[in-house]
Design a protein around this motif. Structure first.
Motif, short mmCIF file in Angstrom:
data_model
loop_
_atom_site.label_atom_id
_atom_site.label_comp_id
_atom_site.label_asym_id
_atom_site.label_seq_id
_atom_site.Cartn_x
_atom_site.Cartn_y
_atom_site.Cartn_z
N UNK A 71 -9.44 23.56 36.77
CA UNK A 71 -8.35 23.57 37.76
C UNK A 71 -7.26 24.53 37.30
N UNK A 72 -6.79 25.35 38.23
CA UNK A 72 -5.69 26.26 37.94
C UNK A 72 -4.43 25.88 38.69
N UNK A 73 -4.50 24.85 39.53
CA UNK A 73 -3.36 24.47 40.36
C UNK A 73 -3.54 23.04 40.80
N UNK A 74 -2.45 22.28 40.80
CA UNK A 74 -2.56 20.92 41.32
C UNK A 74 -1.36 20.07 41.00
N UNK A 75 -1.36 18.86 41.58
CA UNK A 75 -0.30 17.90 41.33
C UNK A 75 -0.50 17.25 39.97
N UNK A 76 0.61 17.01 39.26
CA UNK A 76 0.57 16.39 37.93
C UNK A 76 1.70 15.38 37.85
N UNK A 77 1.62 14.50 36.85
CA UNK A 77 2.69 13.52 36.65
C UNK A 77 2.76 13.15 35.18
N UNK A 78 3.96 12.86 34.73
CA UNK A 78 4.22 12.35 33.38
C UNK A 78 5.18 11.19 33.53
N UNK A 79 4.68 9.99 33.35
CA UNK A 79 5.48 8.78 33.53
C UNK A 79 6.13 8.78 34.91
N UNK A 80 7.45 8.77 35.01
CA UNK A 80 8.10 8.71 36.31
C UNK A 80 8.35 10.05 36.96
N UNK A 81 7.92 11.13 36.31
CA UNK A 81 8.13 12.46 36.87
C UNK A 81 6.85 12.94 37.55
N UNK A 82 6.99 13.53 38.74
CA UNK A 82 5.84 14.03 39.49
C UNK A 82 6.13 15.46 39.93
N UNK A 83 5.09 16.25 40.03
CA UNK A 83 5.29 17.63 40.47
C UNK A 83 4.00 18.39 40.49
N UNK A 84 4.07 19.66 40.13
CA UNK A 84 2.88 20.49 40.15
C UNK A 84 2.87 21.43 38.96
N UNK A 85 1.67 21.91 38.67
CA UNK A 85 1.48 22.86 37.58
C UNK A 85 0.50 23.93 38.04
N UNK A 86 0.64 25.13 37.50
CA UNK A 86 -0.25 26.23 37.91
C UNK A 86 -0.46 27.18 36.74
N UNK A 87 -1.64 27.76 36.72
CA UNK A 87 -2.01 28.79 35.75
C UNK A 87 -2.52 30.01 36.51
N UNK A 88 -2.44 31.21 35.94
CA UNK A 88 -3.07 32.35 36.58
C UNK A 88 -4.57 32.06 36.78
N UNK A 89 -5.20 32.46 37.89
CA UNK A 89 -4.68 33.38 38.91
C UNK A 89 -3.94 32.69 40.06
N UNK A 90 -3.79 31.36 40.03
CA UNK A 90 -3.09 30.69 41.13
C UNK A 90 -1.63 31.09 41.19
#
Length: 259
Positions: A71-90
């Motif tokens: 996966x190079x892109x997607x939703x992520x979470x750490x405890x109460x924090x939620x968001x997204x992460x991306x790596x090239x080429x996304x």
């Protein structure tokens, strides 16, 4: 995430801190032309640099662990924090954005020529998790309309901007990506996704709070572009499009109309 990793432990500690509402880690070019990792943490409404991550390789390894294999892109979470992460080429460079989700607050309109009533209606639908189509002849006025709608979302709204042309003037907190497959858009459940590309995605395949732009000379042509890749019969396609985006705004220089 392995708790023995000091970077993972540092992020987990930030996630437990109730004064932290946002963590954004990006790679930017410094004055000497080198890539530098910039981590910004918002505490009690004030953003400031934080040394939680300083090395690009560390950031890439962390994002790879959060996303999982292939996966190079997607939703992520750490405890109460939620968001997204991306790596090239996304994305052009690795990025990680985490937030505490909160109800949006009203914000003043800064959109210029775009009618405030149309911007307010579009923002209300996007906040409710529905889609909106912005169609019209290609030009700078389209960027002003996007900015007007996003300003109505409120300062706590998360915006993901997918575009292949000149950058739309949105706050620096907006996450900018070059391209995202239609299926991956569903990963951004807590964000408003703005798709501003020369080739719009098929409308019937979209769901959620997505603002799609379609350059055309007539509303009928805009709808034809958005439905071109669908093999569904016309009655079914009409229902799917109406469900995905119940509002279409036709906007040319000096005019806007809801359909």
């Amino acid at each position: 995430m392995r708790q023995a990793d000091p970077i993972s432990s540092g992020l987990a500690a930030l996630a437990r801190d109730l004064s932290v509402s946002r963590i954004a880690v990006r790679v930017r070019r410094d004055g000497s032309g080198r890539d530098a990792v910039v981590a910004e943490v918002t505490r009690n409404g004030t953003a400031a640099p934080d040394p939680v991550i300083q090395d690009r390789a560390d950031l890439e390894r962390l994002i790879a662990r959060l996303l999982g294999p292939d996966r190079a892109l997607g939703a992520v979470s750490i405890r109460g924090l939620h968001g997204l992460a991306a790596l090239p080429p996304a994305a052009d460079a690795p990025l990680l954005v985490l937030e505490h989700t909160a109800p949006p607050r009203p914000a003043p309109d800064v959109g210029g020529a775009f009618p405030p009533a149309a911007a307010a209606a579009a923002a209300a639908l996007l906040r409710a998790g529905a889609g909106v189509v912005l169609a019209g002849p290609h030009g700078q006025h389209m960027g002003a309309a996007i900015r007007s709608m996003c300003a109505r979302l409120g300062p706590s709204a998360s915006v993901v901007l997918v575009e292949d042309g000149p950058q739309t003037p949105l706050p620096i907190s907006a996450v900018r990506l070059r391209d995202v497959p239609c299926g991956a858009l569903r990963a951004f459940r807590h964000a408003v996704v703005v798709v501003n590309r020369a080739s719009p995605p098929p409308l019937a395949a979209l769901s959620g709070a997505v603002l799609v732009t379609a350059a055309a000379r007539a509303p009928e042509a805009a709808l034809a572009r958005l439905a071109a890749e669908s093999a569904s019969p016309p009655p079914v396609l009409a229902r799917l499009c109406a469900d995905a985006a119940p509002l279409l705004l036709w906007f040319g220089p000096g005019q806007a109309q809801a359909a």
